[in-house]
Design an enzyme around this catalytic site. Structure first.
Site, short mmCIF file in Angstrom:
data_model
loop_
_atom_site.label_atom_id
_atom_site.label_comp_id
_atom_site.label_asym_id
_atom_site.label_seq_id
_atom_site.Cartn_x
_atom_site.Cartn_y
_atom_site.Cartn_z
CB ALA A 1 -1.01 0.09 1.12
N GLY B 1 0.85 -5.25 1.16
CA GLY B 1 -0.28 -4.81 0.39
C GLY B 1 -0.27 -6.34 -1.82
CD GLU C 1 2.03 -5.51 5.94
OE1 GLU C 1 3.11 -5.93 6.61
OE2 GLU C 1 1.12 -5.09 4.77
N1 CAA Z 1 4.30 2.78 -1.03
C1 CAA Z 1 4.66 4.01 -2.10
N2 CAA Z 1 5.95 4.33 -2.48
C2 CAA Z 1 6.68 3.23 -3.02
C3 CAA Z 1 6.57 2.30 -1.69
C4 CAA Z 1 5.52 2.22 -1.12
N3 CAA Z 1 5.17 0.50 -0.71
N4 CAA Z 1 7.29 1.01 -2.12
C5 CAA Z 1 7.98 1.76 -3.34
N5 CAA Z 1 8.11 3.33 -3.37
C6 CAA Z 1 8.36 3.82 -3.92
C7 CAA Z 1 9.63 4.77 -3.38
O1 CAA Z 1 8.91 5.58 -2.41
C8 CAA Z 1 10.59 5.67 -4.80
O2 CAA Z 1 9.89 6.32 -4.79
P1 CAA Z 1 11.35 7.70 -5.47
O3 CAA Z 1 11.35 7.15 -6.69
O4 CAA Z 1 9.50 8.41 -5.78
O5 CAA Z 1 11.44 7.66 -4.09
C9 CAA Z 1 10.22 4.25 -5.63
O6 CAA Z 1 8.88 3.98 -5.06
C10 CAA Z 1 10.95 3.56 -5.58
O7 CAA Z 1 11.57 2.47 -4.41
P2 CAA Z 1 13.08 2.30 -3.69
O8 CAA Z 1 14.25 3.42 -4.59
O9 CAA Z 1 12.79 2.50 -2.37
O10 CAA Z 1 13.10 0.76 -4.50
P3 CAA Z 1 14.80 0.30 -3.69
O11 CAA Z 1 14.88 -1.01 -4.59
O12 CAA Z 1 15.74 0.89 -3.40
O13 CAA Z 1 13.59 -0.36 -3.29
C11 CAA Z 1 11.76 -1.47 -1.53
C12 CAA Z 1 12.36 -1.11 -2.79
C13 CAA Z 1 12.40 -2.44 -0.51
C14 CAA Z 1 10.80 -2.17 -2.12
C15 CAA Z 1 11.40 -0.59 -0.86
O14 CAA Z 1 11.54 0.50 -2.05
C16 CAA Z 1 10.66 -0.79 0.25
O15 CAA Z 1 10.91 -1.16 1.23
N6 CAA Z 1 8.98 -0.57 0.06
C17 CAA Z 1 8.57 -0.26 0.58
C18 CAA Z 1 8.09 -1.78 0.84
C19 CAA Z 1 6.43 -1.76 2.11
O16 CAA Z 1 6.80 -1.07 3.16
N7 CAA Z 1 5.37 -2.38 2.19
C20 CAA Z 1 4.26 -2.37 3.03
C21 CAA Z 1 3.52 -1.16 2.87
S1 CAA Z 1 2.02 -0.89 3.96
C22 CAA Z 1 1.31 -2.16 3.43
O17 CAA Z 1 1.60 -2.22 2.66
C23 CAA Z 1 -0.12 -1.62 4.15
C24 CAA Z 1 -0.91 -2.70 4.24
O18 CAA Z 1 -0.81 -3.70 4.27
C25 CAA Z 1 -2.38 -2.83 3.42
#
Ligand code: CAA
Length: 261
Positions: A63, A108, A131
């Site tokens: 998400a 998500g 999360e």
């Molecule tokens: N939400 C919003 N933006 C996200 C995102 C997310 N979940 N995951 C990645 N992005 C965005 C980053 O902010 C980045 O944007 P910018 O270029 O504008 O800065 C772009 O995608 C690329 O991401 P990274 O630069 O971080 O890429 P990376 O290769 O270094 O890392 C990753 C990849 C490990 C997946 C890292 O992006 C990450 O940890 N993302 C979050 C993952 C996460 O925590 N997901 C769970 C969300 S909570 C949820 O889902 C709740 C639920 O159950 C409903």
């Protein structure tokens, strides 16, 4: 639609979450478009749906954390319901749904994959429920579906530790059915989908209903449900044609369009 691509190839539809700059993260707009795309499926013609993510890096990275960062309690609840409603719609679609997980399936993203009937992935895929590291619980069904799909103990370990796992471990714990080299994933998903689509559609739909609804029942009720659905297949075109052709050694001629008989 700007965040969802929906294409049909024969009786197979391919839905692609298309927000690669944010690793296909699910914000409200993506969820609304996903909901509309699922509603738009022509279930008279489509017999299997494949869901994947745009780009080479990510299925869905969760998400949208930016959008969630300023939500109130009430808004957080509503956001969870928005995701849950569309994922439940996918889970209860009458036709089978295959998740072709082509990279990150976090939060998500893993929850979307788990709302599908079957998960296959690339050798680059990464799964997890991160999360608790963000101060929230999984919110789109993760606490429920992960515990049902793998063991409750393994689900608790993954959720409490927020540890990501690679494709081989996801395969070992039964979260995915198969792992492919990245370039082979979509061909494998399409081949599996085509194999499902060529089978009798009334029977395939009845199998999905029997398995999904039966898992929520006690065993006697579940067996009774199977009896009803088994019986419902008789006198249908597919049963008459399928068994008749077996007896006469001919190839069955499927009906081109789904109807309930
Ligand atoms: N939400 C919003 N933006 C996200 C995102 C997310 N979940 N995951 C990645 N992005 C965005 C980053 O902010 C980045 O944007 P910018 O270029 O504008 O800065 C772009 O995608 C690329 O991401 P990274 O630069 O971080 O890429 P990376 O290769 O270094 O890392 C990753 C990849 C490990 C997946 C890292 O992006 C990450 O940890 N993302 C979050 C993952 C996460 O925590 N997901 C769970 C969300 S909570 C949820 O889902 C709740 C639920 O159950 C409903």
């Amino acid at each position: 639609m700007s965040f969802i691509n929906l294409e049909t190839q024969g009786a197979v539809a391919v839905l692609t979450i298309n927000r690669p700059k944010a690793l296909n993260a699910l914000n409200s707009s993506v969820l609304e478009e996903l909901d509309a795309a699922v509603d738009s499926l022509d279930l008279d013609a489509v017999r299997c749906l494949v869901i994947t993510g745009a780009g080479e890096k990510s299925f869905v990275a969760g998400a949208d954390i930016g959008e969630m960062s300023s939500l109130t309690k009430a808004e957080g609840t509503a956001f969870g319901k928005k995701g849950n409603d569309v994922f439940r719609k996918i889970e209860t679609l009458p036709i089978p749904v295959i998740a072709a997980v082509n990279g990150f399936a976090l939060g998500g993203g893993n929850e979307l994959a788990m709302s599908c009937d079957i998960r296959i992935c690339s050798d680059t895929a990464v799964f997890g429920q991160p999360e608790v590291g963000l101060g929230i619980t999984p919110g789109f069904g993760g606490t429920q579906r992960l515990a049902r799909l793998v063991s409750p103990g393994m689900a608790k370990q993954l959720i409490y530790t927020a540890r990501n796992i690679k494709a081989d471990e996801a395969y070992r714990i039964g979260l995915v059915n198969a792992v492919y080299p990245a370039e082979d994933l979509m061909p494998a998903a399409m081949k599996m989908a085509a194999g499902i689509a060529k089978n009798a559609p009334i029977a395939v739909r009845a199998c999905k209903k029997a398995i999904n609804d039966g898992l929520d029942m006690d065993i006697d009720s579940a067996i009774a449900l199977e009896e009803d659905l088994f019986g419902s297949c008789f006198e249908t075109h597919d049963q008459v044609e399928g068994m008749g052709c077996f007896m006469s050694r001919e190839k069955p001629k499927p009906k081109p369009v789904f109807t309930n008989n």
